[in-house]
Design an enzyme around this catalytic site. Structure first.
Site, PDB file in Angstrom:
ATOM      1  N   HIS A 106      82.756 114.178  26.529  1.00 27.29           N
ATOM      2  CA  HIS A 106      81.497 113.629  27.081  1.00 27.29           C
ATOM      3  C   HIS A 106      80.616 113.132  25.936  1.00 27.29           C
ATOM      4  O   HIS A 106      79.860 113.896  25.337  1.00 27.29           O
ATOM      5  CB  HIS A 106      80.802 114.746  27.876  1.00 27.29           C
ATOM      6  CG  HIS A 106      79.531 114.362  28.566  1.00 27.29           C
ATOM      7  ND1 HIS A 106      79.370 114.456  29.935  1.00 27.29           N
ATOM      8  CD2 HIS A 106      78.354 113.912  28.088  1.00 27.29           C
ATOM      9  CE1 HIS A 106      78.143 114.086  30.269  1.00 27.29           C
ATOM     10  NE2 HIS A 106      77.503 113.750  29.156  1.00 27.29           N
ATOM     11  N   TYR A 146      74.661 108.110  36.034  1.00 32.72           N
ATOM     12  CA  TYR A 146      74.110 109.227  36.807  1.00 32.72           C
ATOM     13  C   TYR A 146      74.231 108.968  38.320  1.00 32.72           C
ATOM     14  O   TYR A 146      74.341 109.879  39.101  1.00 32.72           O
ATOM     15  CB  TYR A 146      72.612 109.373  36.502  1.00 32.72           C
ATOM     16  CG  TYR A 146      72.211 110.336  35.395  1.00 32.72           C
ATOM     17  CD1 TYR A 146      73.054 110.665  34.354  1.00 32.72           C
ATOM     18  CD2 TYR A 146      70.928 110.900  35.409  1.00 32.72           C
ATOM     19  CE1 TYR A 146      72.641 111.529  33.346  1.00 32.72           C
ATOM     20  CE2 TYR A 146      70.510 111.766  34.412  1.00 32.72           C
ATOM     21  CZ  TYR A 146      71.359 112.078  33.387  1.00 32.72           C
ATOM     22  OH  TYR A 146      70.940 112.921  32.398  1.00 32.72           O
ATOM     23  N   ARG A 155      72.512 124.946  30.217  1.00 32.02           N
ATOM     24  CA  ARG A 155      71.144 124.428  30.057  1.00 32.02           C
ATOM     25  C   ARG A 155      70.091 125.463  30.448  1.00 32.02           C
ATOM     26  O   ARG A 155      68.948 125.380  29.988  1.00 32.02           O
ATOM     27  CB  ARG A 155      70.951 123.121  30.812  1.00 32.02           C
ATOM     28  CG  ARG A 155      70.955 123.235  32.320  1.00 32.02           C
ATOM     29  CD  ARG A 155      70.804 121.853  32.968  1.00 32.02           C
ATOM     30  NE  ARG A 155      69.670 121.156  32.424  1.00 32.02           N
ATOM     31  CZ  ARG A 155      69.637 119.844  32.131  1.00 32.02           C
ATOM     32  NH1 ARG A 155      70.683 119.085  32.382  1.00 32.02           N
ATOM     33  NH2 ARG A 155      68.566 119.301  31.641  1.00 32.02           N
ATOM     34  N   ASP A 200      78.001 115.889  24.170  1.00 32.45           N
ATOM     35  CA  ASP A 200      76.925 115.032  24.698  1.00 32.45           C
ATOM     36  C   ASP A 200      76.409 114.128  23.570  1.00 32.45           C
ATOM     37  O   ASP A 200      75.244 113.728  23.560  1.00 32.45           O
ATOM     38  CB  ASP A 200      75.782 115.869  25.290  1.00 32.45           C
ATOM     39  CG  ASP A 200      74.999 115.141  26.376  1.00 32.45           C
ATOM     40  OD1 ASP A 200      75.370 114.006  26.737  1.00 32.45           O
ATOM     41  OD2 ASP A 200      73.996 115.706  26.847  1.00 32.45           O
TER      42      ASP A 200
HETATM   43  C1  FWO Z   1      70.991 116.203  29.040  1.00 31.46           C
HETATM   44  C2  FWO Z   1      72.130 112.583  28.676  1.00 31.46           C
HETATM   45  C3  FWO Z   1      69.805 115.979  29.975  1.00 31.46           C
HETATM   46  C4  FWO Z   1      71.237 110.286  28.497  1.00 31.46           C
HETATM   47  O1  FWO Z   1      69.684 116.720  30.925  1.00 31.46           O
HETATM   48  O2  FWO Z   1      72.237 114.173  30.421  1.00 31.46           O
HETATM   49  O3  FWO Z   1      69.038 115.026  29.725  1.00 31.46           O
HETATM   50  O4  FWO Z   1      71.575 109.480  29.374  1.00 31.46           O
HETATM   51  O5  FWO Z   1      71.178 110.028  27.293  1.00 31.46           O
HETATM   52  N1  FWO Z   1      71.365 114.926  28.501  1.00 31.46           N
HETATM   53  N2  FWO Z   1      70.296 111.819  30.100  1.00 31.46           N
HETATM   54  C5  FWO Z   1      70.618 117.110  27.880  1.00 31.46           C
HETATM   55  C6  FWO Z   1      70.514 118.573  28.242  1.00 31.46           C
HETATM   56  C7  FWO Z   1      71.865 119.173  28.487  1.00 31.46           C
HETATM   57  C8  FWO Z   1      69.862 119.334  27.114  1.00 31.46           C
HETATM   58  C9  FWO Z   1      71.931 113.967  29.286  1.00 31.46           C
HETATM   59  C10 FWO Z   1      70.902 111.734  28.839  1.00 31.46           C
HETATM   60 ZN    ZN Z   2      74.095 114.679  31.234  1.00 30.17          ZN
END
Ligand code: FWO
Ligand code: ZN
Length: 383
Positions: A59, A128, A225, A280
């Site tokens: 990921h 998403y 998280r 991530d």
């Molecule tokens: C997490 C990636 C979040 C992107 O919840 O999902 O934002 O598109 O860059 N990151 N939205 C990070 C947590 C696990 C700490 C993403 C972000």
């Molecule tokens: Zn994410």
């Protein structure tokens, strides 16, 4: 052709001191003492070093992600060198919150570029949101017709940034991923971003209870998280599910949410095959101060994958177990049959670690990218 001499091999299971012969992009022979007399043979003396499978990061926001605080918070794209220095030889790219200014076409081109530069790359379609962005208008067609596509993700649930997908929308999406995976011989995995919302894994339980789709079709991520979500995930593990832990977490994050710690605890309960790690990388991560207040955004880093694996080892987890969430378990979930294992016939993806588990040498598809801590291959425009 490359001959690795006298190396302690963790396949991830310990198989002793061996010689490994890599021919073209594959591991050809592993034996106690190989006598090879061939032209163009490059011999690497591996005394005191440990060979482990190249890491698989399932990921990564290859193009960058973020943007949740406006345009200036869009995060930068990944460089090839960051992967090499992390020992990551296989990467899966995804979009994130932003499926508008980031496109699948660009993600595909970035994945192709990384492959040309020397690592193995795949992508998930979708972002998403549901209905997902695709290449062809159909998840099934994308999986069947586009080699790099191995699944769908990261689809957001239980998050204020999600599309608030209905159960019917999710059912159709997962069914398309499953059938597309079957027809193409790929995983068709659905990588699910789980947010801080109170529903937690509820939509996923509902899906497996009300359809015939097996729990292994899903890989929920960011399970570390918060503590409530982590506790909830015990039920997912109990029904045979696998959970993914995000390694790009702040050092300040409490120990109970650190991937290495969660893995060491779940190992005691026999769940070591149901946990994967992913970085991530290049995604945006909210940053908090010691008092817990939001102070800005950090960027996910791919090197945290190796770091969390090493932290597990330094806190008493045997190396052969600590490797599972970054090698074999990931290869199984993604159905990458030639990855995640040091064994004859597998891809020539090997990382040599020094005595302190630092990355010493990186070989990907039989090409030496880093040797004795010297990076040999850089990205096309990197100095
Ligand atoms: C997490 C990636 C979040 C992107 O919840 O999902 O934002 O598109 O860059 N990151 N939205 C990070 C947590 C696990 C700490 C993403 C972000
Ligand atoms: Zn994410």
């Amino acid at each position: 052709m490359i001959l690795l001499r006298n190396v302690v091999v963790y396949s991830p299971y310990p198989i002793g001191i061996r010689d490994i012969l890599i021919v073209a992009d594959k591991i050809a022979v592993i034996d106690e003492r190989l006598i090879v007399n061939l032209p163009h043979l490059k011999t690497i003396d591996c005394n005191g070093k440990i060979a482990v499978p190249g890491f698989i990061d399932n990921h990564v926001h290859l193009l960058g992600g973020g943007g949740e605080g406006g345009f200036r918070t869009r995060t930068p794209e990944l460089s090839f060198s960051e992967l090499v220095r992390s020992g990551t030889t296989t990467v899966v790219g995804c979009l994130g919150t932003d499926g508008v200014t980031r496109s699948l076409e660009s993600l595909y081109a970035k994945a192709k570029a990384l492959e040309e530069e020397g690592v193995s790359s795949y992508i998930y379609v979708g972002s998403y949101r549901v209905p997902p962005v695709t290449f062809t208008g159909s998840i099934i067609k994308d999986l069947v017709l586009i080699d790099k596509v191995i699944g769908v993700g990261e689809i957001a649930i239980s998050d204020h940034r999600s599309s608030q997908p209905t159960m019917d929308e999710l059912k159709r999406l997962v069914s398309d991923a499953r059938v597309g995976g079957m027809l193409s011989g790929k995983a068709g995995l659905v990588n699910v971003h789980v947010g801080d919302g109170s529903a937690m894994l509820e939509p996923l339980f509902h899906l497996i209870e009300t359809t015939e789709i097996p729990v292994t079709q899903f890989l929920p991520t960011h399970i570390n998280r918060n503590l409530k979500l982590l506790a909830e995930s015990a039920k997912w593990l109990a029904v045979g599910g696998t959970i993914d832990l995000t390694t790009s977490v702040s050092d300040l994050l409490e120990k109970r949410l650190q991937p290495w710690y969660i893995f060491s605890e779940l190992l005691k309960e026999g769940f070591e095959n149901q946990i994967t790690f992913s970085s991530d990388g290049q995604g945006s991560l909210p940053r908090f101060d010691e008092g817990g207040s939001f102070v800005g955004l950090d960027i996910g880093k791919v090197h945290t994958l190796h770091e969390q694996m090493v932290l597990a080892v330094k806190n008493g987890v045997p190396l052969e177990k600590a490797l599972l969430p970054v090698t074999q378990n990931v290869a199984r979930m993604l159905k990458l049959n030639r990855k995640g294992l040091i064994s004859e016939g597998m891809d020539g993806d090997i990382v040599l670690l020094d005595q302190d588990f630092n990355i010493d040498t990186v070989i990907a598809k039989g090409k030496v990218l880093m040797l004795n801590k010297q990076q040999l291959v850089k990205g096309t425009f990197e100095i």
